[in-house]
Design a protein around this motif. Structure first.
Motif, PDB file in Angstrom:
ATOM      1  N   VAL B 329       0.850  -1.189   0.000  1.00 49.85           N
ATOM      2  CA  VAL B 329       0.000   0.000   0.000  1.00 49.85           C
ATOM      3  C   VAL B 329       0.886   1.240   0.000  1.00 49.85           C
ATOM      4  CG1 VAL B 329      -1.752   1.281   1.312  1.00 49.85           C
ATOM      5  CG2 VAL B 329      -1.795  -1.222   1.302  1.00 49.85           C
ATOM      6  N   CYS B 330       0.455   2.283  -0.739  1.00 49.18           N
ATOM      7  CA  CYS B 330       1.195   3.542  -0.748  1.00 49.18           C
ATOM      8  C   CYS B 330       0.265   4.665  -0.351  1.00 49.18           C
ATOM      9  CB  CYS B 330       1.756   3.817  -2.133  1.00 49.18           C
ATOM     10  SG  CYS B 330       3.102   2.718  -2.504  1.00 49.18           S
ATOM     11  N   PHE B 331       0.657   5.392   0.677  1.00 49.66           N
ATOM     12  CA  PHE B 331      -0.191   6.476   1.178  1.00 49.66           C
ATOM     13  C   PHE B 331       0.573   7.797   1.131  1.00 49.66           C
ATOM     14  CE2 PHE B 331      -1.211   8.884   5.208  1.00 49.66           C
ATOM     15  CZ  PHE B 331      -2.347   9.505   4.717  1.00 49.66           C
ATOM     16  N   VAL B 363      -3.730   9.154  -2.804  1.00 49.70           N
ATOM     17  CA  VAL B 363      -3.242  10.475  -2.426  1.00 49.70           C
ATOM     18  C   VAL B 363      -4.365  11.203  -1.705  1.00 49.70           C
ATOM     19  CG1 VAL B 363      -2.248  12.638  -3.259  1.00 49.70           C
ATOM     20  CG2 VAL B 363      -1.841  10.504  -4.523  1.00 49.70           C
ATOM     21  N   VAL B 364      -4.062  11.680  -0.507  1.00 47.62           N
ATOM     22  CA  VAL B 364      -5.068  12.383   0.282  1.00 47.62           C
ATOM     23  C   VAL B 364      -4.561  13.786   0.592  1.00 47.62           C
ATOM     24  CG1 VAL B 364      -6.484  12.290   2.366  1.00 47.62           C
ATOM     25  CG2 VAL B 364      -5.661  10.166   1.343  1.00 47.62           C
ATOM     26  N   PRO B 365      -5.106  14.790  -0.095  1.00 46.13           N
ATOM     27  CA  PRO B 365      -4.660  16.152   0.175  1.00 46.13           C
ATOM     28  C   PRO B 365      -4.916  16.510   1.637  1.00 46.13           C
ATOM     29  CG  PRO B 365      -6.380  16.109  -1.540  1.00 46.13           C
ATOM     30  CD  PRO B 365      -6.184  14.713  -1.080  1.00 46.13           C
ATOM     31  N   PHE B 383      -1.946  11.929 -11.060  1.00 51.50           N
ATOM     32  CA  PHE B 383      -2.060  10.782 -10.152  1.00 51.50           C
ATOM     33  C   PHE B 383      -3.044   9.749 -10.694  1.00 51.50           C
ATOM     34  CE2 PHE B 383      -0.520  13.865  -6.818  1.00 51.50           C
ATOM     35  CZ  PHE B 383       0.649  13.191  -6.534  1.00 51.50           C
ATOM     36  N   LEU B 384      -4.198  10.228 -11.118  1.00 45.40           N
ATOM     37  CA  LEU B 384      -5.229   9.291 -11.593  1.00 45.40           C
ATOM     38  C   LEU B 384      -4.725   8.496 -12.792  1.00 45.40           C
ATOM     39  CD1 LEU B 384      -8.384  11.557 -11.122  1.00 45.40           C
ATOM     40  CD2 LEU B 384      -7.920   9.382  -9.945  1.00 45.40           C
ATOM     41  N   ARG B 391      -8.212  11.308  -3.339  1.00 47.02           N
ATOM     42  CA  ARG B 391      -9.224  11.301  -2.285  1.00 47.02           C
ATOM     43  C   ARG B 391      -9.599  12.695  -1.780  1.00 47.02           C
ATOM     44  NH1 ARG B 391      -9.309   6.430   0.560  1.00 47.02           N
ATOM     45  NH2 ARG B 391      -9.059   4.689  -0.868  1.00 47.02           N
ATOM     46  N   GLU B 392     -10.573  12.685  -0.875  1.00 50.37           N
ATOM     47  CA  GLU B 392     -10.984  13.921  -0.199  1.00 50.37           C
ATOM     48  C   GLU B 392     -10.075  14.137   1.025  1.00 50.37           C
ATOM     49  OE1 GLU B 392     -13.614  15.692  -1.251  1.00 50.37           O
ATOM     50  OE2 GLU B 392     -14.552  14.284  -2.641  1.00 50.37           O
ATOM     51  N   PRO B 393      -9.923  15.389   1.469  1.00 52.19           N
ATOM     52  CA  PRO B 393      -8.990  15.689   2.560  1.00 52.19           C
ATOM     53  C   PRO B 393      -9.365  15.082   3.914  1.00 52.19           C
ATOM     54  CG  PRO B 393      -9.818  17.708   1.522  1.00 52.19           C
ATOM     55  CD  PRO B 393     -10.578  16.589   0.928  1.00 52.19           C
TER      56      PRO B 393
END
Ligand code: SF4
Lengths: 205, 459
Positions: B329-331, B363-365, B383-384, B391-393
């Motif tokens: 997993v990459c976060f 990716v989560v801003p 990214f997409l 994602r959403e923040p």
């Protein structure tokens, strides 16, 4: 677990000891983050050390029969490091812990304990090992932590405890309940606020 | 200046200039106030947002998780009844508390900042005194706009030269923590200074101060300078007009001068730092990408037991390289590395490439503002197209209080700040901390990779 939560002057705690060996036990281990999703602290007592307990399937100190009802927690070095969550001491307190004795404590954890009226006393490494050994041999033994006179003892042994001076005073005088103290210094607070530049349009000071 | 008075316990009563609250550590504090019938002393000096429990896929209310919904509605209710400003979902200002407050210009030099969250040290990047507090102190600050605080010693961390290409603020702080240890900072505030620090942007400085807490220090601090003022200019809550000039004038007087004496000083050379990755279960267990997992003999005797425990938990063998380790997993996100420049650094690596098969990457801003700015630059498309989710923040998989979690023994490459056992939501899940660019590189290769090998000659 029938004892009431700490209140007033905290001078003496009597009870059985429970030992959690290991350095650097962080607050994520004491109470995993998924249990923080609560708006009150009530259920935390059952969830304390949840993941470690799961892993040890009934053999974790907090699950062992002989430890039920213990009130003095004995730990090693840097206990309570990591996240600042007050849920950690809350969970311990709701399980029944009223006092912690260890080699050292993480700062925020220590402060959170103080604010709940849970004394954290310090022993040297060999003293902790000795204490842990004694507890291991006889978990049913009753110990007395005398906060006022700074020692822990049973019928045969007596070991001097160290307490930070400020927190020690607050505990034995019953002034660990910070909120009322802080609110009472109303005038001083207002005076301070009048002198802070960013509260006063940064007018030259 | 912020000291209200001395308290009987020997500590000081300190006025809190900015109090930030969120849904996790505030409800019990409000409950305690109501129990005792105490009013919030300065509601205008407390600012709220919601971050820890928000889902990052759909933020539709009510949330799917009833507990999360209850926490948010409790915060909404508390803010309303105590007249506290809440930057909620969709307000345009919501985000991880340590990302959104600086963005709004709430955090300013010379302020005292407190928040019921240990990573409040982040705000020290502005030359503020900022520290995390527990829920009982949240209650104290609400009740009295002040708290009891002991004096901290100051250790100056002086960093000379500058970071090399492909080495980021995250590597620097992981390197510092690795060197000084996770307990090294207990009792201290860490003041970061020197040419390498001065050269950093505000966002990079926040990354550094954010993780001071992982080194045991209660606060991180960096002297305010032109970079700080530039960042603050024209932010929503920054002083305006005449006030701005007076503010800058005051802020300039705050910097500790070059002759200041510190309780301790440690020196580093930024040019010698390589991309750094944690291999263990504390943020101090880090190595450079070129190193191997340390053998017990190479460590101080006191570090050996935890290293052994870490190897067992992580399923790693001493002597093996960290490079090439497979990940699941990459976060990319969190209050450490969820800001625009972090996403830019990661997007540079992701651009024109594909996430390796079988890898979940997202990716989560860090905030709604970051999301908007990134989308304006088209980063979300980069990214997409590369196969990341956008994602959403929120706090997301930095900790597992929302649906973003590791499963089972999964191992993550994560731009967050903690690799404790179970931190990312699975009791035996594993976390490798690294910079956002390194996470992106790991996502592309499917294994821990040296990001420096992935730059094309043009970038
Ligand atoms: S992003 Fe992580 S460290 Fe930061 S506030 Fe959220 S949970 Fe805490």
């Amino acid at each position: 677990m029938t004892t009431n939560f700490p209140d007033g002057r905290i001078t003496l705690i009597k009870g059985r000891c429970i030992s959690i060996p290991g350095d650097d036990i962080d607050t994520d281990r004491i109470i995993p983050a998924r249990f923080l999703k609560c708006v009150s602290f009530t259920a935390l007592g059952d969830q304390v050390f949840a993941d470690d307990r799961l892993e040890l399937a009934g053999n974790h100190p907090f699950d062992l029969k002989e430890n039920q009802g213990a009130s003095i927690l004995v730990v090693n070095d840097n206990f309570g490091c990591g996240s600042s969550r007050e849920h950690a001491p809350q969970a311990l307190m709701r399980w029944g812990i009223r006092c912690i004795v260890g080699q050292s404590f993480a700062e925020i954890f220590f402060g959170n304990c103080l604010a709940l009226g849970i004394p954290c006393g310090v022993l040297s490494k060999p003293e902790i090992s000795l204490l842990q050994e004694l507890i291991g041999r006889n978990p049913q033994n009753t110990w007395e932590v005398n906060i006022e006179k700074k020692y822990i003892k049973d019928d045969l042994n007596k070991i001097d405890l160290e307490f930070d001076k400020g927190p020690h005073n607050m505990l034995i005088s019953g002034r660990w309940d910070a909120t009322s103290q802080l609110i009472s210094n109303k005038n001083e607070l207002e005076e301070t606020m009048r002198s802070i530049p960013y509260l006063n349009q940064f007018k030259s000071n | 200046m912020h000291q209200v008075t001395k308290l009987p316990g020997g500590s000081s009563q300190l006025f809190v200039g900015l109090h930030l609250i969120h849904e996790v550590t505030s409800p019990q504090a409000f409950a305690a106030l109501e129990e005792k019938n105490i009013k919030v002393r300065c509601p205008e000096r407390t600012v709220a947002t919601v971050d820890h429990i928000v889902p990052t896929t759909s933020q539709q209310r009510p949330f799917e998780d009833p507990l999360a919904e209850e926490m948010l509605s409790t915060l909404e209710k508390n803010c309303k009844s105590h007249k506290i400003q809440l930057h909620g979902i969709g307000s345009g200002n919501q985000g991880v508390v340590h990302v959104m407050a600086p963005e709004l210009g709430l955090t300013q030099p010379g302020m005292t900042v407190a928040c019921g969250d240990s990573h409040t040290s982040t705000h020290g990047a502005f030359g503020a005194i900022a520290f995390g507090i527990g829920t009982s102190q949240v209650r104290d600050v609400l009740a009295s706009q002040s708290l009891a605080m002991n004096k901290l010693k100051v250790r100056r961390i002086w960093v000379k030269n500058k970071l090399s290409h492909g080495v980021y603020a995250k590597d620097l702080i992981l390197h510092v923590i690795r060197t000084l240890g996770v307990k090294g900072g207990v009792g201290y505030a860490y003041e970061f200074a020197g040419p390498a620090i001065e050269a950093l942007s505000m966002e990079e400085r926040m990354t550094i101060c954010n993780m001071a807490i992982e080194g045991g220090a209660r606060c991180g601090y960096i002297n305010p300078d032109q970079t700080t003022f530039q960042y603050l200019k024209d932010k929503i809550h920054s002083p305006k007009g005449e006030e701005w000039y007076n503010a800058v004038k005051w802020w300039k007087t705050l910097a500790s001068d070059s002759l200041a004496r510190f309780d301790d000083e440690v020196k580093f050379d930024a040019s010698k730092i390589a991309p750094t990755v944690t291999w263990g279960i504390t943020p101090g267990q880090g190595i450079s990408i070129e190193e191997t997992i340390p053998t017990p003999e190479s460590l101080e005797p006191s570090e050996r037991p935890i290293a052994k425990e870490a190897c067992k938990y992580m399923n790693l063998k001493p002597g093996n390289p960290i490079k090439g380790l497979n990940i699941d997993v990459c976060f990319i996100g969190s209050c450490t590395n969820g800001r625009l420049s972090d996403l830019q650094a990661a997007a540079k690596i992701a651009q024109g490439r594909q996430v390796a098969t079988g890898i979940k990457a997202f990716v989560v801003p860090g905030s709604e503002k970051v999301a908007k700015a990134a989308e304006k630059l088209g980063l979300h498309n980069i990214f997409l197209q590369a196969g990341f989710e956008w994602r959403e923040p929120g706090c997301s998989m930095c900790l597992a209080m929302n649906p973003d979690k590791l499963e089972g023994r999964q191992i993550s490459a994560s731009s967050s700040n903690r690799n404790f056992k179970g931190r990312q939501g699975s009791a035996n899940g594993r976390t490798l901390l690294m910079s956002p660019a390194m996470v992106a590189a790991a996502a592309i290769k499917g294994e821990v990779t040296d990001v420096r090998e992935m730059f094309s000659p043009s970038n």
